[in-house]
Design a protein around this motif. Structure first.
Motif, PDB file in Angstrom:
ATOM      1  N   VAL A 124       0.799  -1.203   0.005  1.00 16.35           N
ATOM      2  CA  VAL A 124       0.136  -0.082   0.040  1.00 16.35           C
ATOM      3  C   VAL A 124       0.730   1.102  -0.106  1.00 16.35           C
ATOM      4  CG1 VAL A 124      -1.903   1.491   1.039  1.00 16.35           C
ATOM      5  CG2 VAL A 124      -1.754  -1.193   1.079  1.00 16.35           C
ATOM      6  N   ILE A 125       0.578   2.181  -1.179  1.00 17.33           N
ATOM      7  CA  ILE A 125       1.512   3.259  -1.406  1.00 17.33           C
ATOM      8  C   ILE A 125       1.038   4.402  -0.287  1.00 17.33           C
ATOM      9  CG2 ILE A 125       0.073   4.060  -3.054  1.00 17.33           C
ATOM     10  CD1 ILE A 125       2.941   4.899  -4.532  1.00 17.33           C
ATOM     11  N   TYR A 126       1.908   5.280   0.089  1.00 18.08           N
ATOM     12  CA  TYR A 126       1.628   6.398   0.771  1.00 18.08           C
ATOM     13  C   TYR A 126       0.407   7.361   0.009  1.00 18.08           C
ATOM     14  CZ  TYR A 126       2.596  10.573   3.872  1.00 18.08           C
ATOM     15  OH  TYR A 126       2.443  11.630   4.802  1.00 18.08           O
ATOM     16  N   PRO A 127      -0.478   7.551   0.212  1.00 18.33           N
ATOM     17  CA  PRO A 127      -1.725   8.265  -0.691  1.00 18.33           C
ATOM     18  C   PRO A 127      -0.986   9.409  -1.106  1.00 18.33           C
ATOM     19  CG  PRO A 127      -2.617   7.850   1.643  1.00 18.33           C
ATOM     20  CD  PRO A 127      -1.003   7.547   1.737  1.00 18.33           C
ATOM     21  N   TYR A 128      -1.227   9.381  -2.622  1.00 15.71           N
ATOM     22  CA  TYR A 128      -0.524  10.304  -3.608  1.00 15.71           C
ATOM     23  C   TYR A 128      -2.017  11.410  -3.654  1.00 15.71           C
ATOM     24  CZ  TYR A 128      -3.000   6.664  -6.400  1.00 15.71           C
ATOM     25  OH  TYR A 128      -3.718   5.896  -6.680  1.00 15.71           O
ATOM     26  N   TYR A 129      -1.590  12.542  -3.995  1.00 14.61           N
ATOM     27  CA  TYR A 129      -2.382  13.805  -4.223  1.00 14.61           C
ATOM     28  C   TYR A 129      -3.068  14.197  -2.894  1.00 14.61           C
ATOM     29  CZ  TYR A 129      -5.410  16.877  -6.934  1.00 14.61           C
ATOM     30  OH  TYR A 129      -6.164  18.196  -7.227  1.00 14.61           O
ATOM     31  N   SER A 130      -3.885  13.474  -2.229  1.00 16.87           N
ATOM     32  CA  SER A 130      -4.491  13.765  -1.142  1.00 16.87           C
ATOM     33  C   SER A 130      -3.411  14.424  -0.238  1.00 16.87           C
ATOM     34  CB  SER A 130      -4.868  12.544  -0.105  1.00 16.87           C
ATOM     35  OG  SER A 130      -5.742  11.732  -1.116  1.00 16.87           O
ATOM     36  N   TRP A 131      -2.072  13.936  -0.065  1.00 19.03           N
ATOM     37  CA  TRP A 131      -1.160  14.510   0.652  1.00 19.03           C
ATOM     38  C   TRP A 131      -1.453  14.626   2.334  1.00 19.03           C
ATOM     39  CZ3 TRP A 131       1.652  19.793   1.154  1.00 19.03           C
ATOM     40  CH2 TRP A 131       3.117  19.753   0.748  1.00 19.03           C
ATOM     41  N   LYS A 191       9.238  10.313  -4.117  1.00 18.19           N
ATOM     42  CA  LYS A 191       9.231  10.964  -5.724  1.00 18.19           C
ATOM     43  C   LYS A 191       7.961  10.833  -6.496  1.00 18.19           C
ATOM     44  CE  LYS A 191      11.431   7.489  -8.445  1.00 18.19           C
ATOM     45  NZ  LYS A 191      12.712   7.160  -9.278  1.00 18.19           N
ATOM     46  N   ARG A 192       6.994  10.028  -5.937  1.00 20.10           N
ATOM     47  CA  ARG A 192       5.924   9.679  -6.388  1.00 20.10           C
ATOM     48  C   ARG A 192       4.725  10.414  -5.827  1.00 20.10           C
ATOM     49  NH1 ARG A 192       5.533   6.520 -11.335  1.00 20.10           N
ATOM     50  NH2 ARG A 192       7.462   5.590 -11.902  1.00 20.10           N
ATOM     51  N   THR A 193       4.875  10.447  -4.447  1.00 22.16           N
ATOM     52  CA  THR A 193       3.709  10.848  -3.684  1.00 22.16           C
ATOM     53  C   THR A 193       4.103  12.360  -3.092  1.00 22.16           C
ATOM     54  OG1 THR A 193       4.795   9.904  -1.774  1.00 22.16           O
ATOM     55  CG2 THR A 193       3.497   8.647  -2.824  1.00 22.16           C
ATOM     56  N   ALA A 194       5.100  12.855  -3.313  1.00 22.59           N
ATOM     57  CA  ALA A 194       5.585  14.074  -2.518  1.00 22.59           C
ATOM     58  C   ALA A 194       5.503  14.240  -1.204  1.00 22.59           C
ATOM     59  CB  ALA A 194       4.461  15.323  -3.252  1.00 22.59           C
ATOM     60  N   ARG A 195       5.590  12.920  -0.431  1.00 22.89           N
ATOM     61  CA  ARG A 195       5.558  12.843   1.051  1.00 22.89           C
ATOM     62  C   ARG A 195       6.612  11.767   1.295  1.00 22.89           C
ATOM     63  NH1 ARG A 195       3.529  17.056   4.484  1.00 22.89           N
ATOM     64  NH2 ARG A 195       1.238  17.410   4.019  1.00 22.89           N
ATOM     65  N   ASN A 196       7.183  12.065   2.513  1.00 25.19           N
ATOM     66  CA  ASN A 196       8.230  10.746   2.957  1.00 25.19           C
ATOM     67  C   ASN A 196       7.530  10.391   4.277  1.00 25.19           C
ATOM     68  OD1 ASN A 196      10.297   9.238   3.279  1.00 25.19           O
ATOM     69  ND2 ASN A 196      11.287  10.805   4.728  1.00 25.19           N
ATOM     70  N   LEU A 197       7.210   9.150   4.586  1.00 26.17           N
ATOM     71  CA  LEU A 197       6.763   8.401   5.600  1.00 26.17           C
ATOM     72  C   LEU A 197       8.183   8.671   6.601  1.00 26.17           C
ATOM     73  CD1 LEU A 197       4.515   7.283   7.232  1.00 26.17           C
ATOM     74  CD2 LEU A 197       5.538   4.992   6.323  1.00 26.17           C
ATOM     75  N   GLU A 198       8.265   9.359   7.512  1.00 27.82           N
ATOM     76  CA  GLU A 198       9.471   9.487   8.549  1.00 27.82           C
ATOM     77  C   GLU A 198       9.583   8.355   9.247  1.00 27.82           C
ATOM     78  OE1 GLU A 198      11.215  12.224   8.058  1.00 27.82           O
ATOM     79  OE2 GLU A 198      10.088  13.434   6.743  1.00 27.82           O
ATOM     80  N   PRO A 199      10.939   8.170   9.799  1.00 22.02           N
ATOM     81  CA  PRO A 199      10.943   6.846  10.632  1.00 22.02           C
ATOM     82  C   PRO A 199      10.022   6.862  11.914  1.00 22.02           C
ATOM     83  CG  PRO A 199      13.061   7.786   9.679  1.00 22.02           C
ATOM     84  CD  PRO A 199      12.017   8.849   9.254  1.00 22.02           C
ATOM     85  N   ASP A 200       9.743   7.892  12.566  1.00 20.11           N
ATOM     86  CA  ASP A 200       9.045   8.032  13.642  1.00 20.11           C
ATOM     87  C   ASP A 200       7.678   7.403  13.351  1.00 20.11           C
ATOM     88  OD1 ASP A 200      10.942   8.970  15.173  1.00 20.11           O
ATOM     89  OD2 ASP A 200      10.062  11.117  15.093  1.00 20.11           O
ATOM     90  N   ALA A 201       7.115   7.686  12.322  1.00 23.19           N
ATOM     91  CA  ALA A 201       5.845   7.303  12.015  1.00 23.19           C
ATOM     92  C   ALA A 201       5.897   5.710  11.561  1.00 23.19           C
ATOM     93  CB  ALA A 201       5.034   7.962  10.731  1.00 23.19           C
ATOM     94  N   THR A 202       6.807   5.325  10.772  1.00 29.35           N
ATOM     95  CA  THR A 202       7.216   3.805  10.228  1.00 29.35           C
ATOM     96  C   THR A 202       7.061   3.131  11.678  1.00 29.35           C
ATOM     97  OG1 THR A 202       8.147   4.681   8.139  1.00 29.35           O
ATOM     98  CG2 THR A 202       8.351   2.239   9.105  1.00 29.35           C
ATOM     99  N   VAL A 203       8.045   3.485  12.621  1.00 31.97           N
ATOM    100  CA  VAL A 203       8.123   2.697  13.862  1.00 31.97           C
ATOM    101  C   VAL A 203       6.922   2.815  14.651  1.00 31.97           C
ATOM    102  CG1 VAL A 203       9.456   2.704  16.228  1.00 31.97           C
ATOM    103  CG2 VAL A 203      10.728   3.377  14.114  1.00 31.97           C
TER     104      VAL A 203
END
Length: 292
Positions: free
Chosen positions: A102-109, A137-149
């Protein structure tokens, strides 16, 4: 083998001259990759042109992949809408996919706090493992490590396909999730060797569409600690990745597959087939190589 281990190519979606999905070519492509030793299949990712598939096409591609594959299927089911992602993920699980990507939601940002809730809602709704797909590069948002953890603590979130392109972020994720039931997969061929040797579990390799045996050999070398062979293969894979990126993925990938006789070069607008210069460069590049 699980949906987070080994070489899992995000496969192309073959299309015929009229632009329709070619399901027989899709089956043949999957069979070829599995015969070459890949450990799983990812349909409907960026390389599979998921963004331009209709809902019906998306679902049928996943159904065909599940039917054709003998290795685990990690189905791409991301969407801008949480509800749509849940529906796509539920369908994939119902037809036999082994996990969902599941990709980070694009466009909704959405901000990271909101996207945590997005992933938790999907993971709560399906009964197969969810793998996060982070590709800024495709979603314009980075899932930061804090959120991933934070997400790594969810019992149904199995790992992340990390395509931020930042090796320091990759290492931070590996370090901070080491004691959790959470796997980190390389999203780029160029980072495959370092990811596996640092503790990652899988390679989601675009280049494996064309050179599956080479990428599988790299994975084996990295897992067994044969770093001398791993470095040799890493240099070769850097060249492969560069060739696959001559034009926007999957244009050059499909052109290469056409050149070596796997399936046609057809892509769906707004993408168009490789220009003559790219095709000539690919023909020269492939002439001295023997893809599986």
């Amino acid at each position: 083998m699980s949906v987070t281990e080994g070489v899992l190519p995000p496969i192309t979606t073959p299309m015929d001259e009229s632009g329709d999905v070619d399901h027989e070519a899709l089956r043949a492509h999957i069979n070829r990759l599995e015969a070459a030793g890949v450990h799983g299949i990812i349909p409907c990712g960026s390389t599979g042109e998921r963004a331009t598939l209709t809902r019906e096409e998306h679902e049928r591609v996943i159904e065909t992949t599940v039917d054709a594959a003998s290795t685990p299927v990690l189905a791409g089911t991301g969407a801008s809408s949480t509800q749509e992602a849940i529906e796509l993920s539920t369908h994939a699980a119902d037809v036999g996919a082994d996990g969902v990507l599941v990709i980070y939601p694009y466009y909704s940002w959405p901000a990271n706090d909101h996207v945590v809730r997005h992933y938790e809602a999907i993971a709560d709704a399906v009964d197969v493992p969810l793998v996060i797909y982070n590709i800024p590069k495709r979603t314009a948002r980075n899932l930061e490590p804090d959120a991933t953890v934070r997400l790594a603590d969810h019992p149904n979130i199995a790992g992340i396909k990390e395509s931020a392109g930042d090796i320091n972020q990759m290492y931070e994720l590996l370090q901070r999730t080491r004691d959790k039931e959470f796997d980190v997969l390389s999203g780029y061929d160029s980072q495959a060797l370092s990811t596996i040797t640092l503790g990652g579990t899988g390679i989601t390799s675009v280049a494996a569409n064309v050179f599956p045996e080479t990428v599988c050999e790299l994975y084996d070398a990295a897992r067994t600690g044969d770093l001398e062979r791993g470095r040799e293969l890493h240099e070769e894979i850097l060249e492969l990745e560069s060739a696959m990126n001559l034009q926007t993925i999957p244009i050059a990938v499909k052109a290469a597959l056409d050149i070596v006789g796997v399936h046609g070069p057809h892509v769906r607008p707004p993408l168009y087939e490789a220009d003559p210069e790219t095709r000539e460069e690919l023909e020269s590049f492939l002439a001295d190589r023997n893809p599986a």
